[in-house]
Design a protein around this motif. Structure first.
Motif, PDB file in Angstrom:
ATOM      1  N   GLU A 162       9.213   9.824  10.642  1.00 56.58           N
ATOM      2  CA  GLU A 162       8.924   9.184  11.852  1.00 56.58           C
ATOM      3  C   GLU A 162       7.979   9.458  13.274  1.00 56.58           C
ATOM      4  O   GLU A 162       7.609   9.765  13.828  1.00 56.58           O
ATOM      5  CB  GLU A 162       8.667   8.414  11.731  1.00 56.58           C
ATOM      6  N   VAL A 183      -1.698   2.918  17.404  1.00 59.43           N
ATOM      7  CA  VAL A 183      -1.752   2.199  15.535  1.00 59.43           C
ATOM      8  C   VAL A 183      -0.502   3.360  14.928  1.00 59.43           C
ATOM      9  O   VAL A 183       0.064   2.782  13.929  1.00 59.43           O
ATOM     10  CB  VAL A 183      -3.039   2.949  15.635  1.00 59.43           C
ATOM     11  N   SER A 220       2.281   1.731  12.837  1.00 63.60           N
ATOM     12  CA  SER A 220       2.171   2.274  11.709  1.00 63.60           C
ATOM     13  C   SER A 220       3.974   3.024  11.093  1.00 63.60           C
ATOM     14  O   SER A 220       4.117   2.724   9.645  1.00 63.60           O
ATOM     15  CB  SER A 220       1.261   3.733  10.818  1.00 63.60           C
ATOM     16  N   ALA A 270       6.225   1.585   8.792  1.00 60.76           N
ATOM     17  CA  ALA A 270       6.514   2.472   7.734  1.00 60.76           C
ATOM     18  C   ALA A 270       8.234   2.739   7.135  1.00 60.76           C
ATOM     19  O   ALA A 270       8.434   3.077   6.207  1.00 60.76           O
ATOM     20  CB  ALA A 270       5.619   3.499   8.043  1.00 60.76           C
ATOM     21  N   GLU A 277       2.483   5.328  -0.399  1.00 57.86           N
ATOM     22  CA  GLU A 277       1.153   5.100   0.732  1.00 57.86           C
ATOM     23  C   GLU A 277       0.347   3.300   0.158  1.00 57.86           C
ATOM     24  O   GLU A 277       0.139   3.348   0.783  1.00 57.86           O
ATOM     25  CB  GLU A 277       0.405   6.357   1.044  1.00 57.86           C
ATOM     26  N   LEU A 334       1.885   0.728   1.345  1.00 58.58           N
ATOM     27  CA  LEU A 334       2.532   0.860   3.052  1.00 58.58           C
ATOM     28  C   LEU A 334       0.768  -0.040   3.333  1.00 58.58           C
ATOM     29  O   LEU A 334       0.256  -0.168   4.487  1.00 58.58           O
ATOM     30  CB  LEU A 334       2.122   2.118   3.684  1.00 58.58           C
ATOM     31  N   LEU A 343      -0.360  -2.283   5.982  1.00 65.39           N
ATOM     32  CA  LEU A 343      -1.562  -2.086   7.447  1.00 65.39           C
ATOM     33  C   LEU A 343      -3.000  -1.369   7.546  1.00 65.39           C
ATOM     34  O   LEU A 343      -3.497  -2.272   8.765  1.00 65.39           O
ATOM     35  CB  LEU A 343      -1.074  -0.181   7.590  1.00 65.39           C
ATOM     36  N   ILE A 363      -3.529  -3.128  11.808  1.00 64.19           N
ATOM     37  CA  ILE A 363      -4.810  -1.795  12.482  1.00 64.19           C
ATOM     38  C   ILE A 363      -5.750  -2.768  12.511  1.00 64.19           C
ATOM     39  O   ILE A 363      -6.438  -2.585  14.121  1.00 64.19           O
ATOM     40  CB  ILE A 363      -4.536  -1.237  11.778  1.00 64.19           C
ATOM     41  N   VAL A 407      -7.679   4.009   8.337  1.00 64.22           N
ATOM     42  CA  VAL A 407      -6.581   3.771   7.652  1.00 64.22           C
ATOM     43  C   VAL A 407      -6.250   4.552   6.393  1.00 64.22           C
ATOM     44  O   VAL A 407      -4.666   4.851   6.327  1.00 64.22           O
ATOM     45  CB  VAL A 407      -5.861   2.714   7.099  1.00 64.22           C
ATOM     46  N   LEU A 419      -5.171   7.570   7.028  1.00 65.94           N
ATOM     47  CA  LEU A 419      -3.534   8.284   8.123  1.00 65.94           C
ATOM     48  C   LEU A 419      -2.957   8.265   6.881  1.00 65.94           C
ATOM     49  O   LEU A 419      -1.956   9.353   6.325  1.00 65.94           O
ATOM     50  CB  LEU A 419      -3.162   6.664   8.223  1.00 65.94           C
ATOM     51  N   TYR A 454      -0.090  11.059   5.327  1.00 63.32           N
ATOM     52  CA  TYR A 454       0.690  11.098   5.155  1.00 63.32           C
ATOM     53  C   TYR A 454       1.436  11.060   3.330  1.00 63.32           C
ATOM     54  O   TYR A 454       2.894  11.028   3.188  1.00 63.32           O
ATOM     55  CB  TYR A 454       1.619   9.258   5.325  1.00 63.32           C
TER      56      TYR A 454
END
Length: 149
Positions: free
Chosen positions: A15, A40, A44, A48, A85, A88, A92, A96, A111, A114, A118
């Motif tokens: 993270e 954000v 997240s 996460a 993901e 998530l 999220l 968000i 999103v 992101l 990720y």
């Protein structure tokens, strides 16, 4: 299997490094104020972090039960990262959108970006982590990470 302390180290490293990349990159790409991009990123990261621990613990238990070990091939790592993901994103996107005062459609590009970042980041980070911090087997020896196939 990994110990709880190892899982905590993994999660914190994942993270922190992710935030150091995402906040300035998101600021540049989405013209969001650094404070908003930081929030954000933090929102997240907190969500996460919880999901990371639960998801990876569950996957490791499933692999250990089904296969007798927790080694992952390259394909398994890709599927692992994508499934992480997708789960998530479900959480999220509304968070968000709410924070930014946007609709789900308006928040979706951020999103999605992101998530795409990720997916790649999780694949690379976890592979490197497994090499640097090998998983000890039940006899106390370090297991060698699976090579790409």
């Amino acid at each position: 299997m990994r110990t709880t302390l190892d899982r905590i180290r993994h999660t914190l490293m994942f993270e922190i490094v992710g935030l150091l990349i995402v906040i300035p990159l998101g600021h540049l790409l989405f013209s969001l104020d650094t404070t908003h991009m930081g929030m954000v990123g933090i929102i997240s990261a907190v969500v996460a972090t919880i999901w990371n621990y639960v998801y990876n613990l569950g996957v490791d238990h499933a692999l250990k039960r089904l296969r007798g070990h927790v080694h992952k091939t390259v394909i398994m790592r890709m599927v692992h990262a994508i499934c992480f993901e997708l789960g998530l994103i479900c959480v999220l996107l509304p968070l968000i959108a709410l924070y930014l005062g946007q609709t789900l459609v308006q928040a979706a590009p951020l999103v999605t970006s992101l998530a795409l970042f990720y997916v790649v980041y999780a694949f690379v980070f976890n592979w490197i982590y497994d090499v640097v911090f090998p998983i000890p087997d039940s006899a106390g020896r370090a297991e060698t990470p699976t090579t790409p196939t």
